[in-house]
Design an enzyme around this catalytic site. Structure first.
Site, short mmCIF file in Angstrom:
data_model
loop_
_atom_site.label_atom_id
_atom_site.label_comp_id
_atom_site.label_asym_id
_atom_site.label_seq_id
_atom_site.Cartn_x
_atom_site.Cartn_y
_atom_site.Cartn_z
N GLY A 46 3.96 14.99 33.20
CA GLY A 46 3.16 16.17 32.88
C GLY A 46 1.79 16.06 33.53
CD GLN A 51 -3.95 15.08 33.29
OE1 GLN A 51 -3.00 15.83 33.14
NE2 GLN A 51 -3.81 13.76 33.28
CB CYS A 94 -2.73 10.13 29.82
SG CYS A 94 -3.60 11.54 30.52
CG LEU A 95 -0.25 10.87 35.56
CD1 LEU A 95 0.10 12.05 36.45
CD2 LEU A 95 0.33 9.58 36.12
CG HIS A 136 -0.19 14.38 26.65
ND1 HIS A 136 -0.32 13.04 26.36
CD2 HIS A 136 -0.85 14.56 27.84
CE1 HIS A 136 -1.03 12.45 27.32
NE2 HIS A 136 -1.37 13.35 28.22
CD GLU A 137 0.46 17.15 30.39
OE1 GLU A 137 -0.68 17.29 30.88
OE2 GLU A 137 1.03 16.04 30.32
CG HIS A 140 -4.79 16.77 29.54
ND1 HIS A 140 -5.75 15.81 29.69
CD2 HIS A 140 -3.60 16.13 29.63
CE1 HIS A 140 -5.16 14.63 29.87
NE2 HIS A 140 -3.85 14.79 29.83
#
Ligand code: NI
Length: 176
Positions: A46, A51, A94-95, A136-137, A140
């Site tokens: 994701g 991000q 998470c990235l 989660h996204e 963000h």
């Protein structure tokens, strides 16, 4: 299509609230495609526009197994219209928080409304890993990272480590 650099915590840009898109036009479609390519390259399941430094309410997700056919989702203005009373615990990463993982409790099932790649309103019901990933996204888009759901003690420990690594990388870059 192009790869976009992914911001890592701590970074004030990851704590900002993203704005809705007015419509999914060719510019937003290009962003969606670049984000998907960036996510697959990372690799991740994701990615949210903040991000990659774009404060727009756009997310991409693909939770298909590695060997299975890809199931990309490219969503603008995703909005939870319903969440279940029962929760689920998943280990999240998470990235933007590389190499760190923690259990996060979230509603197990969700219903979602969004604009798709063709600017049509869509709805989606999800559970399990897909529901976790979408929540989660969406977090963000509101400046929230998964580490904001865990204890302050653990969060600060992770942020301190990330900051240290960042400073070290900057130093190495400066002396290279
Ligand atoms: Ni993330």
């Amino acid at each position: 299509m192009a790869l976009m650099p992914i911001l890592t915590a701590p970074d004030p840009r990851l704590k900002k609230k993203a704005r809705p898109v007015e419509a999914v036009d060719s510019k937003v479609r290009r962003l969606m495609d670049d984000m998907l390519e960036t996510m697959y390259d990372a690799p991740g399941i994701g990615l949210a526009a903040p991000q990659v430094g774009v404060l727009k309410r756009v997310i991409v997700v693909d939770v298909a197994e590695k060997e299975a056919a890809p199931e990309p989702l490219q969503l603008a203005n995703p909005e939870l219209v319903w969440v279940s009373d029962h929760d689920n615990t998943h280990e999240e990463g998470c990235l933007s928080v590389p190499e760190h993982y923690a259990d996060v409790i979230r509603p197990d099932e969700i219903r979602l409304r969004y604009l798709d790649r063709d600017n049509r309103i869509g709805t989606l019901e999800a559970n399990g890993i897909l529901a976790t990933c979408i929540q989660h996204e969406i977090d963000h888009l509101n400046g929230i990272l998964f580490i904001d759901h865990i204890s302050a003690l653990k969060r600060n420990m992770i942020l301190r480590k990330l900051l240290k690594e960042k400073k070290l990388a900057q130093k190495e870059a400066a002396t290279a």
